[in-house]
Write a protein that holds these residues in place. Structure first.
Motif, PDB file in Angstrom:
ATOM      1  N   PRO A   1     -12.360  13.709  -3.046  1.00 16.33           N
ATOM      2  CA  PRO A   1     -13.308  13.954  -2.096  1.00 16.33           C
ATOM      3  C   PRO A   1     -12.735  13.270  -0.531  1.00 16.33           C
ATOM      4  CG  PRO A   1     -14.451  13.363  -3.497  1.00 16.33           C
ATOM      5  CD  PRO A   1     -13.025  13.351  -3.977  1.00 16.33           C
ATOM      6  N   LEU A   2     -11.750  12.636  -1.303  1.00 13.67           N
ATOM      7  CA  LEU A   2     -11.318  11.769   0.049  1.00 13.67           C
ATOM      8  C   LEU A   2      -9.900  12.659   0.879  1.00 13.67           C
ATOM      9  CD1 LEU A   2      -9.737   9.013   2.120  1.00 13.67           C
ATOM     10  CD2 LEU A   2      -8.498   8.134   0.082  1.00 13.67           C
ATOM     11  N   ALA A   3      -9.422  13.285  -0.394  1.00 15.10           N
ATOM     12  CA  ALA A   3      -8.121  14.412   0.375  1.00 15.10           C
ATOM     13  C   ALA A   3      -9.105  14.895   0.905  1.00 15.10           C
ATOM     14  CB  ALA A   3      -7.121  14.599  -1.305  1.00 15.10           C
ATOM     15  N   VAL A   4      -9.983  15.501   0.745  1.00 13.47           N
ATOM     16  CA  VAL A   4     -10.559  16.851   1.059  1.00 13.47           C
ATOM     17  C   VAL A   4     -11.178  16.100   2.367  1.00 13.47           C
ATOM     18  CG1 VAL A   4     -12.031  18.424   1.307  1.00 13.47           C
ATOM     19  CG2 VAL A   4     -11.414  18.245  -1.373  1.00 13.47           C
ATOM     20  N   ALA A   5     -11.089  15.403   2.876  1.00  4.07           N
ATOM     21  CA  ALA A   5     -11.981  15.136   3.769  1.00  4.07           C
ATOM     22  C   ALA A   5     -10.512  15.158   4.702  1.00  4.07           C
ATOM     23  CB  ALA A   5     -12.534  13.350   3.900  1.00  4.07           C
ATOM     24  N   VAL A   6      -9.280  14.242   4.565  1.00  5.90           N
ATOM     25  CA  VAL A   6      -7.992  13.436   5.231  1.00  5.90           C
ATOM     26  C   VAL A   6      -7.306  14.885   5.640  1.00  5.90           C
ATOM     27  CG1 VAL A   6      -5.624  12.694   4.986  1.00  5.90           C
ATOM     28  CG2 VAL A   6      -7.930  11.436   3.769  1.00  5.90           C
ATOM     29  N   ALA A   7      -6.835  15.217   4.662  1.00  6.33           N
ATOM     30  CA  ALA A   7      -7.038  17.200   5.040  1.00  6.33           C
ATOM     31  C   ALA A   7      -7.577  17.650   5.459  1.00  6.33           C
ATOM     32  CB  ALA A   7      -6.671  18.685   3.189  1.00  6.33           C
ATOM     33  N   LEU A   8      -8.851  17.901   5.974  1.00  6.81           N
ATOM     34  CA  LEU A   8     -10.259  18.190   7.258  1.00  6.81           C
ATOM     35  C   LEU A   8      -9.637  17.272   8.719  1.00  6.81           C
ATOM     36  CD1 LEU A   8     -13.149  19.223   5.577  1.00  6.81           C
ATOM     37  CD2 LEU A   8     -11.783  21.065   5.630  1.00  6.81           C
TER      38      LEU A   8
ATOM     39  N   HIS B   1       0.886  -1.131  -0.115  1.00  7.61           N
ATOM     40  CA  HIS B   1      -0.192   0.178  -0.113  1.00  7.61           C
ATOM     41  C   HIS B   1       0.877   1.160   0.174  1.00  7.61           C
ATOM     42  CE1 HIS B   1      -3.498  -1.931   0.929  1.00  7.61           C
ATOM     43  NE2 HIS B   1      -3.293  -3.032   1.528  1.00  7.61           N
ATOM     44  N   GLY B   2       2.191   1.124  -0.858  1.00  8.42           N
ATOM     45  CA  GLY B   2       3.116   2.135  -0.182  1.00  8.42           C
ATOM     46  C   GLY B   2       2.480   3.725  -1.260  1.00  8.42           C
ATOM     47  N   ARG B   3       2.087   3.724  -2.372  1.00  6.78           N
ATOM     48  CA  ARG B   3       1.716   4.333  -2.881  1.00  6.78           C
ATOM     49  C   ARG B   3       0.489   5.106  -2.443  1.00  6.78           C
ATOM     50  NH1 ARG B   3       1.030   3.899  -9.695  1.00  6.78           N
ATOM     51  NH2 ARG B   3       3.526   3.068  -9.102  1.00  6.78           N
ATOM     52  N   ARG B   4      -0.942   4.222  -2.312  1.00  2.00           N
ATOM     53  CA  ARG B   4      -1.490   4.941  -1.180  1.00  2.00           C
ATOM     54  C   ARG B   4      -1.601   5.469  -0.123  1.00  2.00           C
ATOM     55  NH1 ARG B   4      -5.840   0.850   1.568  1.00  2.00           N
ATOM     56  NH2 ARG B   4      -6.757   2.545   2.370  1.00  2.00           N
ATOM     57  N   VAL B   5      -0.116   5.188   0.650  1.00  2.00           N
ATOM     58  CA  VAL B   5      -0.863   5.527   2.094  1.00  2.00           C
ATOM     59  C   VAL B   5       0.554   7.147   1.233  1.00  2.00           C
ATOM     60  CG1 VAL B   5       1.250   5.538   3.850  1.00  2.00           C
ATOM     61  CG2 VAL B   5      -0.056   3.676   2.961  1.00  2.00           C
ATOM     62  N   ALA B   6       1.775   6.644   0.657  1.00  2.00           N
ATOM     63  CA  ALA B   6       2.073   8.352   0.621  1.00  2.00           C
ATOM     64  C   ALA B   6       1.148   9.377  -0.176  1.00  2.00           C
ATOM     65  CB  ALA B   6       3.569   7.835  -0.879  1.00  2.00           C
ATOM     66  N   LYS B   7       0.253   9.205  -0.957  1.00  2.00           N
ATOM     67  CA  LYS B   7      -0.718  10.362  -1.506  1.00  2.00           C
ATOM     68  C   LYS B   7      -1.385  10.668   0.454  1.00  2.00           C
ATOM     69  CE  LYS B   7      -2.729   8.201  -4.180  1.00  2.00           C
ATOM     70  NZ  LYS B   7      -3.528   8.198  -5.526  1.00  2.00           N
ATOM     71  N   LEU B   8      -1.919   9.209   0.606  1.00  2.00           N
ATOM     72  CA  LEU B   8      -2.347  10.358   1.916  1.00  2.00           C
ATOM     73  C   LEU B   8      -2.049  11.041   3.150  1.00  2.00           C
ATOM     74  CD1 LEU B   8      -4.701   6.953   2.462  1.00  2.00           C
ATOM     75  CD2 LEU B   8      -5.499   8.677   1.574  1.00  2.00           C
ATOM     76  N   VAL B   9      -0.374  10.309   3.402  1.00  2.00           N
ATOM     77  CA  VAL B   9       0.850  11.197   4.573  1.00  2.00           C
ATOM     78  C   VAL B   9       0.319  12.434   3.369  1.00  2.00           C
ATOM     79  CG1 VAL B   9       2.703  10.988   4.904  1.00  2.00           C
ATOM     80  CG2 VAL B   9       1.667   8.789   5.061  1.00  2.00           C
ATOM     81  N   ALA B  10       0.851  12.466   2.424  1.00  2.00           N
ATOM     82  CA  ALA B  10       1.240  14.150   1.891  1.00  2.00           C
ATOM     83  C   ALA B  10       0.150  15.006   2.291  1.00  2.00           C
ATOM     84  CB  ALA B  10       1.615  14.343   1.097  1.00  2.00           C
ATOM     85  N   VAL B  11      -1.132  14.257   1.930  1.00  2.00           N
ATOM     86  CA  VAL B  11      -2.453  15.432   1.736  1.00  2.00           C
ATOM     87  C   VAL B  11      -2.683  16.076   3.590  1.00  2.00           C
ATOM     88  CG1 VAL B  11      -5.056  15.030   2.468  1.00  2.00           C
ATOM     89  CG2 VAL B  11      -3.308  14.865   0.214  1.00  2.00           C
ATOM     90  N   ALA B  12      -2.235  14.399   4.461  1.00  2.00           N
ATOM     91  CA  ALA B  12      -2.683  14.879   6.333  1.00  2.00           C
ATOM     92  C   ALA B  12      -1.560  15.387   6.814  1.00  2.00           C
ATOM     93  CB  ALA B  12      -2.587  13.382   6.857  1.00  2.00           C
ATOM     94  N   ALA B  13      -0.407  15.749   6.170  1.00  2.00           N
ATOM     95  CA  ALA B  13       0.677  16.217   6.632  1.00  2.00           C
ATOM     96  C   ALA B  13       0.336  18.641   6.299  1.00  2.00           C
ATOM     97  CB  ALA B  13       2.461  16.262   5.609  1.00  2.00           C
ATOM     98  N   VAL B  14      -0.116  18.451   5.418  1.00  2.00           N
ATOM     99  CA  VAL B  14      -0.868  19.474   4.832  1.00  2.00           C
ATOM    100  C   VAL B  14      -1.874  19.795   5.861  1.00  2.00           C
ATOM    101  CG1 VAL B  14      -2.483  21.446   2.848  1.00  2.00           C
ATOM    102  CG2 VAL B  14      -0.110  19.637   2.123  1.00  2.00           C
ATOM    103  N   GLY B  15      -2.553  18.996   6.132  1.00  2.00           N
ATOM    104  CA  GLY B  15      -3.638  19.384   7.321  1.00  2.00           C
ATOM    105  C   GLY B  15      -3.084  20.279   8.676  1.00  2.00           C
TER     106      GLY B  15
END
Length: 244
Positions: free
Chosen positions: A132-139, A65-79
């Protein structure tokens, strides 16, 4: 210091069991005598070790799940960065007023975790747009950077709604996303906020052990009574802070 280490151990376990580590560690820092804002930023810095511990314990679930985790981690870090900025840019009084409400919100979410999981799983599509997932994760990352209690529960519900997969995998991905928000906020607080480093060090030692042991302990302890006890204690803390 010994009590803070013990609180950190409990916090790491609580994070593994219910996704609500800060409902153990934050009150411990208040009891240590720290003002609310100092306790919050110190807690955020100490939670770095929780991320390390959970990552070490979730390697099997994260495999592939490396690629998926990397994208979510980047978005969450911005939030998380935005949440840290929000805390530093607003008066301390604003956080003192918000803290009881945030703790109560986190406690209620912990009590309602199972219905939320069932609802999210029932509505989970086989495929979903990432925006939509990225927005939710960022919030959720903003919330995690600002305060953090129950951010794991909220993040788990968001991820469950985005994909159908075994819960241990979703939980491991959740740990990485919330950990990213926490780490970025912790870096900002380390340079810009009044962190109590002695308390943070003692708490983080316990958190590291607790978060690493958490998956092993969860297999042997009744999860629901402990989760309810944490939530009820959180509601009690919220009431006491509101009346203080």
């Amino acid at each position: 210091m010994a009590l803070l280490v013990a609180a950190g151990l409990g916090s790491g376990l609580a994070g593994s069991i219910g996704g609500l580590a800060s409902l153990v560690s934050y009150p411990a820092l208040l009891a240590f005598g720290l003002p609310p804002v100092v306790a919050n930023v110190t807690n955020t810095v100490a939670m770095f070790s929780t991320t390390v511990g959970t990552a070490a314990g979730s390697r099997q679930e994260l495999r592939g799940h490396g690629r998926r985790v990397a994208k979510l981690v980047a978005v969450a870090a911005v939030g998380g960065t935005a949440g840290a900025w929000l805390l530093l840019a607003t008066p301390a009084k604003a956080f003192e007023l918000a803290a009881p409400l945030l703790i109560a919100f986190g406690s209620v979410l912990l009590l309602a975790r199972d219905p939320l999981r069932r609802l999210a799983d029932a509505r989970a599509p086989k495929t979903a747009s990432f925006l939509p997932l990225a927005v939710a994760v960022a919030l959720v990352g903003v919330y995690g950077g600002y305060f953090g209690a129950a951010s794991g529960v909220i993040m788990l519900a968001v991820l469950c709604a985005s994909v159908t997969e075994p819960l241990p995998v979703t939980n491991a991905v959740k740990n990485m996303a919330t950990g990213a928000a926490n780490i970025t906020a912790a870096v900002a607080y380390a340079f810009l906020a009044p962190v109590h480093w002695l308390a943070a060090g003692a708490l983080s030692c316990g958190c590291l052990v607790g978060s690493w042991l958490g998956p092993k302990v969860v297999r042997r302890l009744p999860e629901r009574p402990l989760r309810f006890a944490i939530a009820v204690a959180g509601l009690g803390l919220a009431v006491s802070l509101w009346m203080a």
